[in-house]
Design an enzyme around this catalytic site. Sequence first.
Site, PDB file in Angstrom:
ATOM      1  N   ARG A  14       0.824  -1.235   0.029  1.00 19.48           N
ATOM      2  CA  ARG A  14      -0.024  -0.260  -0.031  1.00 19.48           C
ATOM      3  C   ARG A  14       0.879   1.240  -0.134  1.00 19.48           C
ATOM      4  O   ARG A  14       0.787   1.892  -0.929  1.00 19.48           O
ATOM      5  CB  ARG A  14      -0.959  -0.193   1.181  1.00 19.48           C
ATOM      6  CG  ARG A  14      -2.014   1.097   1.253  1.00 19.48           C
ATOM      7  CD  ARG A  14      -1.686   2.383   1.627  1.00 19.48           C
ATOM      8  NE  ARG A  14      -1.022   2.432   2.834  1.00 19.48           N
ATOM      9  CZ  ARG A  14      -0.572   3.435   3.325  1.00 19.48           C
ATOM     10  NH1 ARG A  14      -0.434   4.589   2.514  1.00 19.48           N
ATOM     11  NH2 ARG A  14       0.038   3.548   4.454  1.00 19.48           N
ATOM     12  N   ASP A  15       1.732   1.572   0.833  1.00 14.70           N
ATOM     13  CA  ASP A  15       2.587   2.623   1.143  1.00 14.70           C
ATOM     14  C   ASP A  15       3.384   2.750   0.005  1.00 14.70           C
ATOM     15  O   ASP A  15       3.721   3.840  -0.440  1.00 14.70           O
ATOM     16  CB  ASP A  15       3.013   2.814   2.530  1.00 14.70           C
ATOM     17  CG  ASP A  15       3.273   4.302   3.140  1.00 14.70           C
ATOM     18  OD1 ASP A  15       3.331   5.191   2.241  1.00 14.70           O
ATOM     19  OD2 ASP A  15       3.458   4.588   4.178  1.00 14.70           O
ATOM     20  N   HIS A 206       5.526   4.430  12.669  1.00 13.97           N
ATOM     21  CA  HIS A 206       5.548   4.352  11.100  1.00 13.97           C
ATOM     22  C   HIS A 206       6.500   5.518  10.787  1.00 13.97           C
ATOM     23  O   HIS A 206       5.990   6.608  10.532  1.00 13.97           O
ATOM     24  CB  HIS A 206       4.057   4.618  10.621  1.00 13.97           C
ATOM     25  CG  HIS A 206       3.975   4.586   9.267  1.00 13.97           C
ATOM     26  ND1 HIS A 206       3.030   3.863   8.550  1.00 13.97           N
ATOM     27  CD2 HIS A 206       4.337   5.653   8.159  1.00 13.97           C
ATOM     28  CE1 HIS A 206       3.185   3.998   7.168  1.00 13.97           C
ATOM     29  NE2 HIS A 206       3.566   5.230   6.935  1.00 13.97           N
ATOM     30  N   HIS A 208       9.149   6.743   7.995  1.00 11.26           N
ATOM     31  CA  HIS A 208      10.041   6.844   6.852  1.00 11.26           C
ATOM     32  C   HIS A 208      11.389   7.189   6.871  1.00 11.26           C
ATOM     33  O   HIS A 208      11.550   7.805   7.795  1.00 11.26           O
ATOM     34  CB  HIS A 208       9.226   7.901   5.653  1.00 11.26           C
ATOM     35  CG  HIS A 208       7.735   7.403   5.188  1.00 11.26           C
ATOM     36  ND1 HIS A 208       7.644   6.950   3.974  1.00 11.26           N
ATOM     37  CD2 HIS A 208       6.669   7.226   5.983  1.00 11.26           C
ATOM     38  CE1 HIS A 208       6.113   6.701   3.770  1.00 11.26           C
ATOM     39  NE2 HIS A 208       5.727   6.668   5.157  1.00 11.26           N
ATOM     40  N   CYS A 239       5.394   9.355  -0.189  1.00  7.86           N
ATOM     41  CA  CYS A 239       3.957   9.362  -0.209  1.00  7.86           C
ATOM     42  C   CYS A 239       3.482  10.564  -1.316  1.00  7.86           C
ATOM     43  O   CYS A 239       4.492  11.492  -1.269  1.00  7.86           O
ATOM     44  CB  CYS A 239       3.801  10.239   1.112  1.00  7.86           C
ATOM     45  SG  CYS A 239       2.109  10.981   1.503  1.00  7.86           S
ATOM     46  N   ASN A 248       9.208   3.796   3.363  1.00  9.38           N
ATOM     47  CA  ASN A 248       9.174   3.588   4.808  1.00  9.38           C
ATOM     48  C   ASN A 248      10.503   2.787   5.104  1.00  9.38           C
ATOM     49  O   ASN A 248      11.196   2.526   4.274  1.00  9.38           O
ATOM     50  CB  ASN A 248       8.225   2.537   5.224  1.00  9.38           C
ATOM     51  CG  ASN A 248       6.845   3.016   4.703  1.00  9.38           C
ATOM     52  OD1 ASN A 248       6.184   2.966   3.650  1.00  9.38           O
ATOM     53  ND2 ASN A 248       6.059   3.343   5.724  1.00  9.38           N
TER      54      ASN A 248
HETATM   55  P1  HMG Z   1     -12.490  14.969  -2.578  1.00  9.56           P
HETATM   56  O1  HMG Z   1     -12.196  15.042  -4.033  1.00  9.56           O
HETATM   57  O2  HMG Z   1     -12.837  15.989  -1.644  1.00  9.56           O
HETATM   58  O3  HMG Z   1     -13.712  13.933  -2.441  1.00  9.56           O
HETATM   59  O4  HMG Z   1     -11.440  13.964  -1.887  1.00  9.56           O
HETATM   60  P2  HMG Z   1     -15.346  14.070  -2.878  1.00  9.56           P
HETATM   61  O5  HMG Z   1     -16.058  13.360  -1.806  1.00  9.56           O
HETATM   62  O6  HMG Z   1     -15.530  15.371  -3.286  1.00  9.56           O
HETATM   63  O7  HMG Z   1     -15.613  13.092  -4.361  1.00  9.56           O
HETATM   64  C1  HMG Z   1     -14.802  13.419  -5.295  1.00  9.56           C
HETATM   65  C2  HMG Z   1     -14.861  12.291  -6.410  1.00  9.56           C
HETATM   66  O8  HMG Z   1     -14.286  11.125  -5.712  1.00  9.56           O
HETATM   67  C3  HMG Z   1     -16.317  11.622  -6.442  1.00  9.56           C
HETATM   68  O9  HMG Z   1     -16.283  11.097  -8.043  1.00  9.56           O
HETATM   69  C4  HMG Z   1     -16.400  10.701  -5.644  1.00  9.56           C
HETATM   70  O10 HMG Z   1     -17.287   9.547  -5.637  1.00  9.56           O
HETATM   71  C5  HMG Z   1     -15.229  10.042  -5.467  1.00  9.56           C
HETATM   72  P3  HMG Z   1     -16.825  11.716  -9.156  1.00  9.56           P
HETATM   73  O11 HMG Z   1     -18.320  12.205  -8.565  1.00  9.56           O
HETATM   74  O12 HMG Z   1     -15.995  12.982  -9.127  1.00  9.56           O
HETATM   75  O13 HMG Z   1     -16.885  10.768 -10.120  1.00  9.56           O
HETATM   76  N1  HMG Z   1     -14.627   9.362  -4.165  1.00  9.56           N
HETATM   77  C6  HMG Z   1     -14.284   8.054  -4.266  1.00  9.56           C
HETATM   78  N2  HMG Z   1     -13.887   7.107  -5.016  1.00  9.56           N
HETATM   79  C7  HMG Z   1     -13.583   5.982  -4.580  1.00  9.56           C
HETATM   80  N3  HMG Z   1     -13.445   5.522  -3.245  1.00  9.56           N
HETATM   81  C8  HMG Z   1     -13.556   6.599  -2.391  1.00  9.56           C
HETATM   82  C9  HMG Z   1     -14.122   7.995  -2.705  1.00  9.56           C
HETATM   83  N4  HMG Z   1     -14.387   8.933  -2.049  1.00  9.56           N
HETATM   84  C10 HMG Z   1     -14.756   9.789  -2.922  1.00  9.56           C
HETATM   85  N5  HMG Z   1     -13.170   6.312  -1.094  1.00  9.56           N
HETATM   86  C11 HMG Z   1     -10.761  12.036  -0.619  1.00  9.56           C
HETATM   87  C12 HMG Z   1     -11.442  13.364  -0.643  1.00  9.56           C
HETATM   88  C13 HMG Z   1     -10.625  11.778   0.882  1.00  9.56           C
HETATM   89  C14 HMG Z   1     -11.711  10.973  -1.314  1.00  9.56           C
HETATM   90  C15 HMG Z   1      -9.641  12.330  -1.448  1.00  9.56           C
HETATM   91  O14 HMG Z   1      -8.765  13.364  -0.628  1.00  9.56           O
HETATM   92  C16 HMG Z   1      -8.424  11.037  -1.195  1.00  9.56           C
HETATM   93  O15 HMG Z   1      -8.995   9.973  -1.634  1.00  9.56           O
HETATM   94  N6  HMG Z   1      -7.352  11.023  -0.466  1.00  9.56           N
HETATM   95  C17 HMG Z   1      -6.603   9.746  -0.346  1.00  9.56           C
HETATM   96  C18 HMG Z   1      -5.073  10.410  -0.419  1.00  9.56           C
HETATM   97  C19 HMG Z   1      -4.321   9.131  -0.161  1.00  9.56           C
HETATM   98  O16 HMG Z   1      -4.523   8.012  -0.282  1.00  9.56           O
HETATM   99  N7  HMG Z   1      -3.093   9.592   0.316  1.00  9.56           N
HETATM  100  C20 HMG Z   1      -1.970   8.557   0.598  1.00  9.56           C
HETATM  101  C21 HMG Z   1      -2.691   7.485   2.066  1.00  9.56           C
HETATM  102  S1  HMG Z   1      -2.104   8.390   3.528  1.00  9.56           S
HETATM  103  C22 HMG Z   1      -0.411   8.014   3.613  1.00  9.56           C
HETATM  104  O17 HMG Z   1       0.169   7.453   2.798  1.00  9.56           O
HETATM  105  C23 HMG Z   1       0.322   8.231   4.963  1.00  9.56           C
HETATM  106  C24 HMG Z   1       0.190   6.982   5.795  1.00  9.56           C
HETATM  107  O18 HMG Z   1       1.342   6.123   5.070  1.00  9.56           O
HETATM  108  C25 HMG Z   1       1.088   7.616   7.382  1.00  9.56           C
HETATM  109  C26 HMG Z   1       2.193   8.398   7.170  1.00  9.56           C
HETATM  110  O19 HMG Z   1       3.302   7.967   6.636  1.00  9.56           O
HETATM  111  O20 HMG Z   1       2.226   9.497   7.888  1.00  9.56           O
HETATM  112  C27 HMG Z   1      -0.944   6.366   6.203  1.00  9.56           C
HETATM  113 MG    MG Z   2       3.515   6.330   5.149  1.00  5.14          MG
END
Ligand code: HMG
Ligand code: MG
Length: 310
Positions: A14-15, A206, A208, A239, A248
């Site tokens: 995933r990450d 966690h 990196h 990220c 990581n």
């Molecule tokens: P948004 O654009 O504000 O969402 O994004 P929305 O609710 O306005 O929806 C926009 C469109 O996305 C719509 O589709 C929704 O249906 C769709 P459209 O009508 O335009 O066709 N949608 C989805 N589709 C599939 N699955 C969903 C979903 N939700 C909405 N779940 C949102 C807000 C949160 C969805 C967006 O910002 C997002 O998906 N962000 C994810 C970012 C991400 O994955 N980042 C990496 C993970 S975090 C990380 O890596 C850190 C970690 O490792 C820890 C660390 O290292 O610190 C965990």
């Molecule tokens: Mg991470």
Amino acid sequence: MSPASVRIVEVGPRDGLQNEQQVIPAAVKIELIEKLAATGLGSVEATSFVSPKWVPQLADGAEVMAGLRRRPGVRYPVLVPNLKGLENALAAGAEDVAVFTAASEAFNRRNTNAGIEESLRRFEPVLALARERGVRVRGYVSTVLGCPYQGEVALADVTRVAAALFQAGCEEISLGDTIGVGTPRRAAAMLDAVAQAVPMSALAVHFHDTYGQALANILACLERGVRVIDSSVAGLGGCPYARGATGNVASEDVAYLLHGLGMDTGVDLEALAEVGGWISGVLGRGNQSRAGKALLARHTEPADRPAATD
Ligand code: HMG
Ligand code: MG
């Protein structure tokens, strides 16, 4: 878990893979997850159910979950940002999910298009449905030791967000040094602060490895009592919303450290190193695990090779 046991949460599929530029076929992702689970890892974070517009690399989450042959006793958590994500994850058969927010307002807006408080509100229905379905929820707090947009992050903010996730029903809180800027004393102070509000047994770290401090930080946190460590095979990743952040800490390096400390992980390190070498080859990227590379080199370089003369 005995005090000498540590659970490694493998986050590479995933990450790691969320940050690859190339399109990786679902079959490769499935093979990676299955190979990782075969090494004895108890938790392999498999994919995420976020918006495919935001992270196209993991748009095939449902396909990956459908194709996965799951091993009994292994957990395959997936990331969900909102209720839609949880519904999709449940439809794909997920039994473990993770929600994510940050200690930095600026980072959270870039990562999820929401402020911290808004993201906590988004999680309320997620946690309610997960509880109803008997699904375990982990909570991630990003940017616990620094933010690429905001800079310094106050310990009080880290503690407040971690406590909010725990009180809302997340059974484990993973504290993320998203951009790998932490150093051991700061990491230990951060963990101590959070442990005032959340039991140490519910905390994970966690790291990196951007500045090469991850193993030192982990050691400092182990000394404080943490027993769950996130890592990524071959150090895959980064990220997408934190430019310049490396992957990581490598799982092989973490396992080597833990085994050297006499701690049990249940992981076959040699087998893990093989997986790290395999996925690095498939992706055509350098293996970022020092221990992994050293272990693999033992098999490829004859020990009785004549010593170099100068
Ligand atoms: P948004 O654009 O504000 O969402 O994004 P929305 O609710 O306005 O929806 C926009 C469109 O996305 C719509 O589709 C929704 O249906 C769709 P459209 O009508 O335009 O066709 N949608 C989805 N589709 C599939 N699955 C969903 C979903 N939700 C909405 N779940 C949102 C807000 C949160 C969805 C967006 O910002 C997002 O998906 N962000 C994810 C970012 C991400 O994955 N980042 C990496 C993970 S975090 C990380 O890596 C850190 C970690 O490792 C820890 C660390 O290292 O610190 C965990
Ligand atoms: Mg991470």
